[in-house]
Enzyme design. Structure first.
Site, PDB file in Angstrom:
ATOM      1  N   HIS A 170      14.475   8.087   3.632  1.00 58.12           N
ATOM      2  CA  HIS A 170      15.628   8.996   3.451  1.00 58.12           C
ATOM      3  C   HIS A 170      16.849   8.489   4.214  1.00 58.12           C
ATOM      4  CE1 HIS A 170      12.555  11.975   2.113  1.00 58.12           C
ATOM      5  NE2 HIS A 170      11.861  11.441   3.114  1.00 58.12           N
ATOM      6  N   SER A 225      41.805  -6.759   4.487  1.00 55.40           N
ATOM      7  CA  SER A 225      42.626  -5.722   3.884  1.00 55.40           C
ATOM      8  C   SER A 225      44.087  -6.100   4.053  1.00 55.40           C
ATOM      9  CB  SER A 225      42.349  -4.381   4.561  1.00 55.40           C
ATOM     10  OG  SER A 225      43.452  -3.514   4.398  1.00 55.40           O
ATOM     11  N   LYS A 246      39.997  -4.987   9.253  1.00 54.82           N
ATOM     12  CA  LYS A 246      38.937  -4.879   8.258  1.00 54.82           C
ATOM     13  C   LYS A 246      38.359  -6.207   7.808  1.00 54.82           C
ATOM     14  CE  LYS A 246      38.898  -1.418   5.503  1.00 54.82           C
ATOM     15  NZ  LYS A 246      37.863  -0.433   5.197  1.00 54.82           N
ATOM     16  N   GLU A 290      29.587  -5.447  -2.749  1.00 56.84           N
ATOM     17  CA  GLU A 290      29.975  -4.292  -3.572  1.00 56.84           C
ATOM     18  C   GLU A 290      30.013  -4.667  -5.051  1.00 56.84           C
ATOM     19  OE1 GLU A 290      33.404  -3.736  -0.709  1.00 56.84           O
ATOM     20  OE2 GLU A 290      33.220  -1.731  -1.526  1.00 56.84           O
TER      21      GLU A 290
END
Ligand code: ARG
Length: 461
Positions: A157, A278, A284, A291
């Site tokens: 979980h 970024s 970042k 992704e």
């Protein structure tokens, strides 16, 4: 003007919109090599069986080889008027060698021609996927060996469950990708039959030798039913199925990498080559490649559902619907190749933050199960009661804001007076993983055993 290939009974050519919906040359041009290879094998067999002359066969073969060269050199302009790769090649052959070109299509139809071309392509691609999977598995075996004893939290979980090792986690992916590899290999075996010679649907009265063309094209044997040969697209569906399952595995891995590379987890650091910055936030480092692997799975899975849906209502034998098989497979293949390469690179290059993993493994009461097991083993408590006692220990530790192994023996006595000092040895994460020696368990000794097993198996595949 009517079509030169099938225009005999047509008075006029197709409407522009008909040509647009009908033509497949925009994508099936990818099959030119397979198409020419199939035609050469077919022509040799026709000559061998006395169906065409050796002289015509030679003209045909030389012409096809010249066309292959010209296509490869970018010298051929395909035409949508000629619908597909098969008719484009044949029309060019007629330009080159004249009437002998018209003999190539004896005892053959585009229905078995496209089936053989596409099978050849899908079989090659399936074997390519198998090779790419071997590389990914090798990358994971490397990382597993390096980190057979690196402790990290195991999750259920996505909540801290029990400590495991990073090597064990890597080996879980080895299992998944090895199943994908075995799926690719046995799918390739099943698609290893040649439909050439099934002709339009019923076979042919010409004395052809299907075993000969099957062998020449590298197939194990010819297919056994002419109707099935031209209406079967299982090979494409199986490729898409194994691609979808594999993509789904890659997507789960991508998701873990996305989570692990957050500053909050900090388990891994992606190499600069597999991340981006970024334009506004200088701090970042984004896991874009991971992704995109996660996202591209949607396309691959979509193509499987797409082709299943094309096929599901088709009567035997060939229907033009089946022309829709190619774009799905081509796109899924290209996408999967890219995903596998990107993931292999990421897995190889990422830096493992063993300190962050260890720290996380020690929080979240990951050794609570070890405490319960100790109560069963040492004090003879029934597991359910041990579970309850342990729950109270966790509650106490939580109240004191301490990990389990920082409770005192007095704390433990306030919960159960039989507990002895020996309990502390099972509360560390290292000892927890070390104790999990059951077959397939997370103990470093067992993980190393599984690495050895897979290394050996991979040298044989
Ligand atoms: N372009 C067609 C396809 O990809 C080739 C087969 C055409 N056969 C036919 N009977 N129209 O399916």
């Amino acid at each position: 003007t009517s079509n030169q290939m099938w225009g005999g009974r047509f008075a006029s050519g197709p409407a522009a919109i008909m040509e647009a919906i009908n033509a497949s040359i925009g994508f099936d041009r990818k099959l030119y090599r397979q198409d020419i290879r199939g035609s050469i094998a077919h022509s040799r067999m026709l000559a061998e069986k006395g169906i065409i002359t050796a002289d015509d066969q030679k003209k045909i073969e030389d012409g096809l080889n010249a066309i292959l060269k010209d296509i490869e050199a970018g010298k051929i302009e395909f035409s949508a008027k000629l619908e597909d790769i098969h008719m484009n090649v044949e029309a060019r052959l007629a330009e080159l060698i004249g009437p002998a070109a018209g003999r190539l299509h004896t005892a053959r139809s585009r229905n078995d021609q496209v089936a053989v071309d596409f099978r050849l392509w899908v079989k090659d691609e399936t074997l390519r996927v198998a090779e790419a999977l071997k590389e990914l598995i090798a990358a994971f075996l490397e990382r597993a060996e390096e980190h057979a004893a690196t402790v990290m939290p195991g999750f259920t979980h996505l909540q801290t469950a029990q400590p495991v090792t990073f090597g064990h986690h890597c080996m879980a992916y080895v299992e998944m990708f090895a199943r994908d590899l075995s799926r690719a290999k046995d799918a390739a075996e099943r698609m290893n039959e040649s439909p050439l010679g099934a002709a339009a649907l019923a076979g042919t009265g010409f004395p052809i030798d299907r075993h000969m063309t099957a062998k020449a094209l590298g197939f194990r044997e010819p297919t056994r039913n002419s109707l099935d040969s031209v209406s079967d697209r299982d090979f494409a569906l199986e490729f898409l199925s194994l691609a979808a399952i594999c993509a789904t595995h890659l997507s789960r891995l991508a998701e873990e990498i996305v989570i692990w590379s957050t500053p909050q987890f900090g388990f891994v650091r992606l190499s600069d080559s597999y991340s981006t910055g970024s334009s506004i936030m200088p701090q970042k480092k984004n896991p874009d490649a991971a992704e995109l692997v996660r996202a591209k799975t949607g396309r691959v899975n979509g193509h499987l559902v797409g082709l299943l849906t094309v096929m599901k209502g088709l009567p035997l034998a060939y229907s033009k619907d089946m022309q829709e098989d190619k774009e799905a497979v081509f796109d899924a293949a290209e996408t999967l190749d890219l995903m596998l390469a990107a993931m292999t690179g990421m897995v190889r290059d990422m830096t493992i933050n063993t300190a962050a993993m260890k720290k996380a493994a020690g929080s979240g009461y990951a050794t609570a199960t070890d405490l319960a097991d100790w109560l069963v083993r040492t004090l003879g408590l029934p597991f359910r009661e041990a579970h309850h006692v342990t729950g109270r220990a966790v509650a106490l530790a939580e109240q004191k804001k301490l990990p389990l192994d920082r409770l005192t023996i007095e704390d433990f006595h306030s919960i159960h007076d039989g507990i002895t000092d020996g309990v502390f040895s099972v509360l560390t994460v290292q000892n927890s993983v070390k104790s999990r020696t059951s077959f397939g368990g997370t103990a470093p000794s067992e993980v190393r055993k599984q690495i050895r097993y897979w290394r050996k198996r991979m040298t044989k595949s």
